[in-house]
Design an enzyme around this catalytic site. Structure first.
Site, PDB file in Angstrom:
ATOM      1  N   GLU A 165       5.139  24.336  29.972  1.00 38.95           N
ATOM      2  CA  GLU A 165       5.685  25.668  29.694  1.00 38.95           C
ATOM      3  C   GLU A 165       4.884  26.381  28.346  1.00 38.95           C
ATOM      4  O   GLU A 165       5.159  26.739  27.295  1.00 38.95           O
ATOM      5  CB  GLU A 165       6.929  25.337  28.927  1.00 38.95           C
ATOM      6  CG  GLU A 165       7.953  24.282  29.514  1.00 38.95           C
ATOM      7  CD  GLU A 165       9.173  23.726  28.826  1.00 38.95           C
ATOM      8  OE1 GLU A 165       9.306  23.734  27.659  1.00 38.95           O
ATOM      9  OE2 GLU A 165       9.966  23.329  29.468  1.00 38.95           O
ATOM     10  N   PRO A 166       3.606  27.107  29.007  1.00 35.05           N
ATOM     11  CA  PRO A 166       3.016  27.960  28.324  1.00 35.05           C
ATOM     12  C   PRO A 166       3.521  29.405  27.832  1.00 35.05           C
ATOM     13  O   PRO A 166       3.960  29.843  28.663  1.00 35.05           O
ATOM     14  CB  PRO A 166       1.631  27.794  28.821  1.00 35.05           C
ATOM     15  CG  PRO A 166       1.964  27.875  30.226  1.00 35.05           C
ATOM     16  CD  PRO A 166       3.243  27.079  30.393  1.00 35.05           C
ATOM     17  N   GLY A 167       3.300  29.674  26.576  1.00 28.44           N
ATOM     18  CA  GLY A 167       3.862  30.904  26.134  1.00 28.44           C
ATOM     19  C   GLY A 167       2.637  31.651  25.701  1.00 28.44           C
ATOM     20  O   GLY A 167       1.775  32.411  26.106  1.00 28.44           O
ATOM     21  N   ARG A 168       2.410  31.173  24.176  1.00 29.02           N
ATOM     22  CA  ARG A 168       1.126  31.778  23.718  1.00 29.02           C
ATOM     23  C   ARG A 168      -0.040  31.522  24.233  1.00 29.02           C
ATOM     24  O   ARG A 168      -0.789  32.739  24.352  1.00 29.02           O
ATOM     25  CB  ARG A 168       0.849  30.981  22.283  1.00 29.02           C
ATOM     26  CG  ARG A 168       0.002  31.712  21.406  1.00 29.02           C
ATOM     27  CD  ARG A 168      -0.154  30.465  20.120  1.00 29.02           C
ATOM     28  NE  ARG A 168       1.174  29.990  19.618  1.00 29.02           N
ATOM     29  CZ  ARG A 168       1.749  30.645  18.572  1.00 29.02           C
ATOM     30  NH1 ARG A 168       1.184  31.875  17.892  1.00 29.02           N
ATOM     31  NH2 ARG A 168       2.719  30.205  17.893  1.00 29.02           N
ATOM     32  N   TYR A 221       4.086  33.678   8.604  1.00 30.84           N
ATOM     33  CA  TYR A 221       3.538  32.345   8.776  1.00 30.84           C
ATOM     34  C   TYR A 221       2.069  32.576   8.064  1.00 30.84           C
ATOM     35  O   TYR A 221       1.158  31.821   8.119  1.00 30.84           O
ATOM     36  CB  TYR A 221       3.132  31.994  10.190  1.00 30.84           C
ATOM     37  CG  TYR A 221       4.129  31.949  11.031  1.00 30.84           C
ATOM     38  CD1 TYR A 221       5.095  31.364  11.148  1.00 30.84           C
ATOM     39  CD2 TYR A 221       3.775  32.814  12.386  1.00 30.84           C
ATOM     40  CE1 TYR A 221       6.085  31.179  12.241  1.00 30.84           C
ATOM     41  CE2 TYR A 221       4.675  32.699  13.371  1.00 30.84           C
ATOM     42  CZ  TYR A 221       6.067  31.951  13.265  1.00 30.84           C
ATOM     43  OH  TYR A 221       6.906  31.947  14.217  1.00 30.84           O
ATOM     44  N   CYS A 227       9.600  48.555   3.054  1.00 33.29           N
ATOM     45  CA  CYS A 227      10.005  48.086   1.562  1.00 33.29           C
ATOM     46  C   CYS A 227      10.052  46.777   1.246  1.00 33.29           C
ATOM     47  O   CYS A 227      10.967  46.157   0.859  1.00 33.29           O
ATOM     48  CB  CYS A 227      11.099  49.012   1.282  1.00 33.29           C
ATOM     49  SG  CYS A 227      10.756  50.827   1.241  1.00 33.29           S
ATOM     50  N   GLU A 228       9.010  46.097   1.283  1.00 36.94           N
ATOM     51  CA  GLU A 228       8.914  44.627   0.960  1.00 36.94           C
ATOM     52  C   GLU A 228       7.342  44.067   0.747  1.00 36.94           C
ATOM     53  O   GLU A 228       6.564  44.795   1.419  1.00 36.94           O
ATOM     54  CB  GLU A 228       9.191  43.612   2.436  1.00 36.94           C
ATOM     55  CG  GLU A 228      10.579  43.739   3.048  1.00 36.94           C
ATOM     56  CD  GLU A 228      11.570  43.032   2.227  1.00 36.94           C
ATOM     57  OE1 GLU A 228      11.088  42.200   1.597  1.00 36.94           O
ATOM     58  OE2 GLU A 228      12.703  43.428   2.538  1.00 36.94           O
ATOM     59  N   TYR A 251       4.598  36.447  20.477  1.00 41.24           N
ATOM     60  CA  TYR A 251       5.359  36.534  19.263  1.00 41.24           C
ATOM     61  C   TYR A 251       5.036  37.648  18.444  1.00 41.24           C
ATOM     62  O   TYR A 251       5.197  37.754  17.398  1.00 41.24           O
ATOM     63  CB  TYR A 251       5.067  35.125  18.505  1.00 41.24           C
ATOM     64  CG  TYR A 251       5.429  33.769  19.501  1.00 41.24           C
ATOM     65  CD1 TYR A 251       6.725  33.685  19.735  1.00 41.24           C
ATOM     66  CD2 TYR A 251       4.347  33.123  19.936  1.00 41.24           C
ATOM     67  CE1 TYR A 251       7.076  32.552  20.744  1.00 41.24           C
ATOM     68  CE2 TYR A 251       4.569  32.073  20.660  1.00 41.24           C
ATOM     69  CZ  TYR A 251       5.836  31.798  21.021  1.00 41.24           C
ATOM     70  OH  TYR A 251       6.180  30.592  21.906  1.00 41.24           O
TER      71      TYR A 251
END
Ligand SMILES: *Cc1c(COP(=O)(O)O)cnc(C)c1O
Length: 400
Positions: free
Chosen positions: A259-262, A302, A327-328, A356
């Site tokens: 199940e590869p995503g990245r 992260y 505004c962070e 992502y």
């Protein structure tokens, strides 16, 4: 070379650009590594859930790993055959389970005894048998960022070996459950092979002990998690990965589900943003850009590193924080990053943004999400329009 400058002219910024040829190459490399064995590469839709991206993988023969019924619908809409669709995730609502069973997908990955009970009850109501797989938590430290570690007992995912055994026995004795697979997924952005191998051995051993009591499973689902190079990481090669898995399952006649995503999308994606201005607070240099944490949250969430290229600019580099308009203080794309002096409208290309990225985006600060463009065979096409102000307020009521 992707003509970033002209894409910015046409589609404006902030903008996501996906190299569909690069996605294809990643897919084929991984598929090739499992050559000679029955295998399905089930693309983890959450990494990049644009329908055109899923459709691209569907055309290459991919299956889909989904973590909500919305993702299941996307996968089916994009042309992934139901018999290659998997529904995973630690919390599934009854309506999601019902729809997954009715859609006749390959199987539901069950993550707790309580969930197995719900699935059984719903399948019974529907007068059918639900195909399931059980996610085993092998209690292995994957040596990745704690937010994306999923295979330790401290993480919410999967069930212990003993619980898994009980669940398989319960399934065998049920008229409404059909256990067809076994699953583990220990984390994301994995760059160490050893933990994956250890997990595979534990799960394969469980499969053998189930076989001894007449519970024979067809699918060995190894999850995703294969890491990619963002900076200078040394990654696992698809060949070594496949060899480790094949070593762990020696003697078992199974179809491997990966199940590869990245791995399939990260390095095929670019996030393009324009410089608004430079500023200094004391000695500290800031480059203020039009892209922000609501477009690409990985740095904020992260502390993830993304390579940044100042397009068509040269000159001596000095360190700067690349920050967005949100505004962070946590709104940054990079910290202390070497960049040449920049001017209004210079373009920054943020690399490795295909996984992502857009999918974790939000409308925070009433910012519309970026447009998305596919680049394939030397041509570009818009695959998602930029969100307008009207899109953002469309569902709100009672404001007049
Ligand atoms: C997120 C996820 C994946 C994909 O992970 P990547 O690190 O993107 O490869 C695969 N399987 C499951 C169950 C997941 O939750």
């Amino acid at each position: 070379m992707i003509p970033f400058q002209s894409l910015v002219q046409t589609y404006e910024t902030p903008l996501y650009v996906y190299d569909f040829d690069a996605m294809k190459e990643q897919f084929e490399t991984l598929k090739e590594a499992f050559r000679g064995r029955k295998s399905i590469l089930a693309y983890a839709v959450k990494a990049n859930s644009n329908l055109s991206v899923i459709k691209h993988f569907a055309s290459l023969g991919a299956g889909a790993d989904c973590v909500s019924i919305g993702e299941v619908r996307r996968a089916l809409m994009a042309g992934i055959p139901a018999y290659k669709v998997i529904f995973s995730g630690v919390g599934k609502r009854d309506d999601e389970i019902r729809e997954a069973i009715s859609s006749d997908i390959l199987y539901i990955n069950v993550e707790s005894e309580a969930e197995l009970g719900r699935v059984e009850m719903i399948a019974k109501e529907l007068n059918t048998k639900a195909r399931i797989s059980i996610r085993v938590n092998p209690n292995i430290d994957p040596q990745t960022h704690p937010y994306i570690s999923t295979g330790l007992h401290d993480n919410k995912f999967g069930v212990e070996i003993d619980a898994a055994k009980r669940m398989y026995i319960r399934s065998k004795n049920s008229d409404s459950l059909d256990a067809v697979g076994i699953h583990f997924h220990i984390g994301s952005q994995l760059t160490q092979l050893e933990p994956i191998y250890e997990a595979a051995v534990i799960v394969a051993d469980l499969m053998r002990s189930l076989s001894a009591i007449d519970i024979d499973l067809k699918f060995f689902d190894i999850g995703g998690g294969l890491g990619v190079r963002y900076d200078d990481e040394i990654t696992i090669t698809p060949y070594d990965y496949a060899q480790a898995i094949l070593g762990a399952i020696k003697g078992l006649d199974v179809t491997i589900i990966c199940e590869p995503g990245r791995f399939l999308t990260a390095n095929a994606g670019y996030f393009l943003t324009k410089v608004l201005y430079e500023k200094k607070n004391g000695q500290k240099r800031f480059v203020v850009v039009d892209g922000a944490m609501n477009d690409l949250i990985r740095p904020s969430l992260y502390n993830a590193y993304h390579r940044i290229e100042a397009l068509d600019k040269s000159g001596e580099a000095s360190l700067a924080d690349v920050v967005g308009p949100v505004c962070e203080s946590g709104d940054f794309l990079a910290k202390e990053y070497p960049l040449p002096m920049l001017e209004h409208n210079d373009v920054l290309v943020v690399h490795s943004a295909g996984a992502y990225g857009f999918g974790m985006g939000s409308n925070y600060n009433t910012r519309g999400r970026s447009a998305e463009v596919a680049y394939q065979d030397g041509t570009a096409r818009l695959i998602r329009a930029r969100e307008s102000f009207d899109d953002l307020i469309a569902l709100e009521r009672e404001y007049l």
